[in-house]
Design an enzyme around this catalytic site. Structure first.
Site, mmCIF file in Angstrom:
data_model
loop_
_atom_site.group_PDB
_atom_site.id
_atom_site.type_symbol
_atom_site.label_atom_id
_atom_site.label_comp_id
_atom_site.label_asym_id
_atom_site.label_seq_id
_atom_site.Cartn_x
_atom_site.Cartn_y
_atom_site.Cartn_z
ATOM 1 N NE ARG A 1 -3.894 0.447 2.565
ATOM 2 C CZ ARG A 1 -3.839 1.325 3.391
ATOM 3 N NH1 ARG A 1 -3.189 1.305 4.501
ATOM 4 N NH2 ARG A 1 -4.735 2.175 3.728
ATOM 5 C CB SER B 1 -12.138 -2.664 -0.932
ATOM 6 O OG SER B 1 -10.761 -2.953 -0.630
ATOM 7 C CE LYS C 1 -10.044 0.076 4.927
ATOM 8 N NZ LYS C 1 -9.656 1.214 3.799
#
Length: 209
Positions: free
Chosen positions: A37, A106, A135
């Site tokens: 990421r 996702s 998150k």
């Protein structure tokens, strides 16, 4: 054991030396897939980090997945790409990466889950199973019951993500889910190899029981 079984998602806030160390250790400990990421949007940095991880995964069976960026996945010939809901549409991504690369998406709610069944995917990442410090903008917390329901709806293998740790891992694996994606449980462990190894063992025991 599923290739998605113990799916490491790297922490883009860790510097490249830490990243290399974590991935090296985690692979030795038994992770089965690694997603790189990079949320800063700096493409050269992303390519550099992804190449470093690719070097570690060479001659292992661990697949390299690139988060969000199809161009980076193509640039370094990664094994696949994982898209978010606001990224390139899956149908276009599939045309660009071809039939033989892995494509994940996702999923954050039931509507997306149903729509995903008609997309050219290999797997979905179900987010978030539990709330998590990484998150903060969670649309839905699925929980164990939501995960079970999603598995009945989806045509694809499911990787569970969000707030997963040693305390809740056994319950998650016993739903029959294909894999779990972890960030902090491995990236922030004092000993990533030991953390990955213990998690892998816990998964295997949960699958037997």
């Amino acid at each position: 054991m599923s290739a998605y079984c113990l799916y490491l998602v790297t922490d883009d806030k860790q510097d490249i030396n830490t990243l290399i160390n974590v991935v090296n250790e985690a692979v030795s400990g038994g992770v089965t897939m690694v997603q790189v990421r990079e949320k800063s949007g700096h493409i050269q940095s992303f390519i550099k980090r992804a190449k470093a991880v690719k070097n570690i995964l060479k001659d292992t069976n661990v697949k390299l997945i690139i988060n969000d960026r199809v161009d980076v996945a193509l640039a370094i010939d990664a094994d696949g790409v994982h898209l978010g809901q606001s990224d390139m549409p899956a149908s276009i991504a599939r045309k660009l990466i071809g039939a033989n690369k892995l494509l994940g998406l996702s999923i954050e709610n039931e509507q997306q889950l149903i729509e995903a069944n008609s997309l050219p995917l290999d797997y979905i990442g179900l987010s978030a199973i539990f709330s998590t410090p990484t998150k903060t903008n969670i649309k839905k917390q699925w929980g164990i019951e939501g995960l079970k329901k999603a598995m009945q709806i989806s045509h694809f293998p499911i990787v569970a993500i969000g707030g997963i740790n040693q305390k809740n891992l056994t319950d998650i694996i016993q739903t029959g889910v294909d894999g779990v994606a972890l960030v902090s449980a491995i990236c922030h462990a004092k000993n990533p190899k030991k953390a990955a190894s213990l998690l892998r063992l816990q998964i295997q025991e949960a699958q037997i029981n």
